[in-house]
Scaffold this motif. Structure first.
Motif, PDB file in Angstrom:
ATOM      1  N   VAL A  80     -51.558  32.956  27.448  1.00 54.66           N
ATOM      2  CA  VAL A  80     -51.165  32.042  26.284  1.00 54.66           C
ATOM      3  C   VAL A  80     -52.487  31.186  26.131  1.00 54.66           C
ATOM      4  N   GLY A  81     -53.640  31.898  26.765  1.00 58.68           N
ATOM      5  CA  GLY A  81     -55.274  31.289  26.005  1.00 58.68           C
ATOM      6  C   GLY A  81     -55.633  31.096  24.895  1.00 58.68           C
ATOM      7  N   LEU A  82     -54.958  32.657  23.689  1.00 53.29           N
ATOM      8  CA  LEU A  82     -55.749  32.333  22.749  1.00 53.29           C
ATOM      9  C   LEU A  82     -54.326  31.706  22.440  1.00 53.29           C
ATOM     10  N   ILE A  83     -53.195  31.672  21.578  1.00 54.60           N
ATOM     11  CA  ILE A  83     -52.232  31.268  21.589  1.00 54.60           C
ATOM     12  C   ILE A  83     -52.869  29.488  21.717  1.00 54.60           C
ATOM     13  N   ALA A  84     -52.671  28.725  22.891  1.00 58.87           N
ATOM     14  CA  ALA A  84     -52.979  27.340  23.385  1.00 58.87           C
ATOM     15  C   ALA A  84     -54.673  26.936  21.956  1.00 58.87           C
ATOM     16  N   THR A  85     -55.663  28.044  22.550  1.00 60.65           N
ATOM     17  CA  THR A  85     -56.508  27.281  21.547  1.00 60.65           C
ATOM     18  C   THR A  85     -56.131  27.712  20.239  1.00 60.65           C
ATOM     19  N   LEU A  86     -55.138  28.405  19.358  1.00 63.74           N
ATOM     20  CA  LEU A  86     -55.139  28.938  18.288  1.00 63.74           C
ATOM     21  C   LEU A  86     -54.341  27.021  17.905  1.00 63.74           C
ATOM     22  N   TRP A  87     -53.433  26.551  18.495  1.00 64.56           N
ATOM     23  CA  TRP A  87     -52.497  25.247  18.204  1.00 64.56           C
ATOM     24  C   TRP A  87     -53.365  23.820  18.259  1.00 64.56           C
ATOM     25  N   ALA A  88     -55.123  24.278  18.867  1.00 65.09           N
ATOM     26  CA  ALA A  88     -55.968  23.291  19.246  1.00 65.09           C
ATOM     27  C   ALA A  88     -56.322  23.284  18.129  1.00 65.09           C
ATOM     28  N   ILE A  89     -57.075  24.156  17.534  1.00 67.26           N
ATOM     29  CA  ILE A  89     -57.407  24.572  16.090  1.00 67.26           C
ATOM     30  C   ILE A  89     -56.731  24.137  15.518  1.00 67.26           C
ATOM     31  N   GLY A  90     -55.344  24.042  15.344  1.00 66.51           N
ATOM     32  CA  GLY A  90     -54.363  24.640  14.228  1.00 66.51           C
ATOM     33  C   GLY A  90     -54.413  22.184  13.819  1.00 66.51           C
ATOM     34  N   VAL A  91     -53.645  21.970  14.797  1.00 65.85           N
ATOM     35  CA  VAL A  91     -54.172  19.868  15.684  1.00 65.85           C
ATOM     36  C   VAL A  91     -55.040  19.668  14.474  1.00 65.85           C
ATOM     37  N   LEU A  92     -56.310  20.140  14.764  1.00 60.74           N
ATOM     38  CA  LEU A  92     -57.542  19.346  14.146  1.00 60.74           C
ATOM     39  C   LEU A  92     -57.656  20.138  13.053  1.00 60.74           C
ATOM     40  N   LEU A  93     -57.674  19.876  12.460  1.00 55.85           N
ATOM     41  CA  LEU A  93     -57.240  20.177  10.762  1.00 55.85           C
ATOM     42  C   LEU A  93     -56.682  18.956  10.342  1.00 55.85           C
ATOM     43  N   ILE A  94     -55.891  19.130  11.028  1.00 52.95           N
ATOM     44  CA  ILE A  94     -55.420  17.468  10.217  1.00 52.95           C
ATOM     45  C   ILE A  94     -56.104  16.078  10.221  1.00 52.95           C
ATOM     46  N   LEU A 113     -50.912  39.230  17.232  1.00 49.31           N
ATOM     47  CA  LEU A 113     -49.251  38.781  17.028  1.00 49.31           C
ATOM     48  C   LEU A 113     -49.119  38.935  18.748  1.00 49.31           C
ATOM     49  N   LYS A 114     -49.154  39.800  19.528  1.00 55.08           N
ATOM     50  CA  LYS A 114     -49.034  40.412  20.818  1.00 55.08           C
ATOM     51  C   LYS A 114     -50.327  39.642  21.459  1.00 55.08           C
ATOM     52  N   ALA A 115     -51.549  39.334  21.076  1.00 56.44           N
ATOM     53  CA  ALA A 115     -52.070  38.784  21.825  1.00 56.44           C
ATOM     54  C   ALA A 115     -51.712  36.911  22.163  1.00 56.44           C
ATOM     55  N   ASN A 116     -50.967  36.957  20.605  1.00 58.18           N
ATOM     56  CA  ASN A 116     -50.735  35.726  21.278  1.00 58.18           C
ATOM     57  C   ASN A 116     -48.922  35.610  21.862  1.00 58.18           C
ATOM     58  N   SER A 117     -48.637  36.103  22.544  1.00 58.30           N
ATOM     59  CA  SER A 117     -47.604  35.960  22.860  1.00 58.30           C
ATOM     60  C   SER A 117     -46.034  36.234  22.086  1.00 58.30           C
ATOM     61  N   ILE A 118     -46.318  36.666  21.113  1.00 61.45           N
ATOM     62  CA  ILE A 118     -45.360  36.703  19.986  1.00 61.45           C
ATOM     63  C   ILE A 118     -44.615  37.557  20.095  1.00 61.45           C
ATOM     64  N   GLY A 119     -43.161  37.172  20.461  1.00 62.02           N
ATOM     65  CA  GLY A 119     -42.306  38.029  20.593  1.00 62.02           C
ATOM     66  C   GLY A 119     -41.858  39.029  22.588  1.00 62.02           C
ATOM     67  N   ASP A 120     -43.396  38.105  23.291  1.00 56.69           N
ATOM     68  CA  ASP A 120     -42.784  37.855  24.762  1.00 56.69           C
ATOM     69  C   ASP A 120     -41.958  36.743  24.953  1.00 56.69           C
ATOM     70  N   LYS A 121     -41.836  37.016  26.145  1.00 60.45           N
ATOM     71  CA  LYS A 121     -41.022  35.395  26.668  1.00 60.45           C
ATOM     72  C   LYS A 121     -42.203  34.254  27.615  1.00 60.45           C
ATOM     73  N   VAL A 122     -42.170  32.925  27.372  1.00 60.12           N
ATOM     74  CA  VAL A 122     -43.308  32.863  28.352  1.00 60.12           C
ATOM     75  C   VAL A 122     -42.365  32.663  29.802  1.00 60.12           C
ATOM     76  N   GLU A 123     -43.222  32.424  30.245  1.00 56.03           N
ATOM     77  CA  GLU A 123     -41.916  32.688  31.521  1.00 56.03           C
ATOM     78  C   GLU A 123     -41.633  31.389  32.103  1.00 56.03           C
ATOM     79  N   ASP A 124     -40.688  30.666  32.443  1.00 54.76           N
ATOM     80  CA  ASP A 124     -40.203  29.553  33.065  1.00 54.76           C
ATOM     81  C   ASP A 124     -41.155  28.650  34.398  1.00 54.76           C
ATOM     82  N   SER A 125     -41.727  30.024  35.114  1.00 58.22           N
ATOM     83  CA  SER A 125     -42.496  29.119  36.079  1.00 58.22           C
ATOM     84  C   SER A 125     -43.372  28.738  35.570  1.00 58.22           C
TER      85      SER A 125
END
Length: 324
Positions: free
Chosen positions: A50-64, A206-218
């Motif tokens: 989840v490292g890359l998608i977390a960073t992309l969200w951090a950047i996206g939120v910051l753009l606002i 998309l794969k690097a961002n876990s798009i299409g992969d389930k984030v584990e409940d644990s």
């Protein structure tokens, strides 16, 4: 004497709700970026996915953020003044902020690039730089208000620490809610991802961002426990501030009873109970802390309550200064 002179002068409320949202978004971004670093900086393998998608969200939120800041200015065309040497002054926290706000997204973008390239060495280096700049950026947002002796609510050395803690728990909560949505739509997203060639850029991105992969409940449950620790620390510090004002000077008591428990009681109560007390109790003392759904609900509560904290923090000090 200086405080009375400043406080007795009539001031308009110069910073309103948009600035509160700005502080909240900055915190969410910083907290999400720190979580991103768990895998690539601190070596916790399960967080790498989840490292890359977390960073992309951090950047996206910051753009606002710049939009809110420029919109809030009385003279928006002057937004670039603090970016020019003629107006920059090293002793002003606001000037520090201009540098940090430019440095922070740069570090995140470079860090995200090396995650995508699976370059562990440079991802580690720029991940550290990003975490330091993220923490510094949000630390400055707390400092820039606390250095005002006329605002009793804000004039506390705990301000920057409370801001940092709020950033971490709201950023963590934001990611947990995001992962919940991703898991709901995991099958459609997987079908979308599989339309692309596996060796192509789109599929790899998309794969690097876990798009299409389930984030584990644990992982979600573990993030909930980490968030709960931060919530507990912020709850303790908020209670200390409450005691300080309750047994403090007349001005501090006015800040507590007339503002925080008066005109600003809705965002203040949202912060105390929705962001702190209820999630902390559920995630620490009940078996529901092992339920991903309950963890997600608590995360949404934390995000909402921290927004309330940003509102009473920004507006509260100005209420006392301007109307009482």
């Amino acid at each position: 004497m200086e405080r009375e002179v400043i406080a007795n002068a009539f001031h308009h409320v110069t910073w309103g709700v948009p600035i509160s949202i700005y502080f909240w978004l900055m915190g969410v971004s910083a907290g999400a970026h720190v979580i991103s670093g768990f895998g690539w900086v601190f070596g916790l393998k399960k967080y790498k996915q989840v490292g890359l998608i977390a960073t992309l969200w951090a950047i996206g939120v910051l753009l606002i953020v710049p939009v809110l800041l420029i919109f809030d200015l009385g003279r928006p065309e002057r937004f670039f003044h603090l970016l020019t040497p003629g107006y920059w002054h090293g002793s002003a926290p606001m000037s520090w902020g201009t540098i940090l706000i430019m440095l922070y997204p740069t570090m995140m973008i470079v860090y995200g690039y090396f995650i995508f390239k699976n370059n562990a060495k440079w991802a580690f280096i720029f991940g550290i730089c990003g975490i330091i700049s993220a923490g510094s950026t949000h630390w400055y947002t707390g400092v820039v208000i606390q250095l005002n002796p006329a605002r009793d609510i804000n004039h506390t050395a705990l301000a920057s620490v409370l801001f940092l803690l709020g950033a971490f728990i709201s950023g963590t909560g934001f990611l947990i809610v995001t992962f919940w949505f991703m898991n709901i739509f995991v099958n459609p997203m997987r079908r979308f991802r599989d339309r692309f060639r596996q060796e192509g850029f789109a599929y790899r991105f998309l794969k690097a961002n876990s798009i299409g992969d389930k984030v584990e409940d644990s992982l979600v449950v573990e993030m909930g426990q980490i968030m709960a620790i931060g919530v507990g620390i912020e709850l303790l510090m908020t209670f200390n501030e409450f005691l300080q004002m309750n047994y403090g000077t007349a001005e501090e008591q006015a800040s507590l009873f007339d503002v925080l428990l008066g005109v600003a009681r809705v965002p203040y109560m949202a912060h105390v109970f929705i962001a702190l007390v209820i999630p902390f109790f559920i995630l620490i003392f009940t078996p529901l802390k092992r339920s991903p759904g309950v963890v997600t609900i608590c995360s949404a509560m934390v995000c909402t309550g921290i927004l309330g904290m940003r509102v009473w923090w920004v507006l509260g000090g100005q209420f006392l200064q301007t109307f009482f």
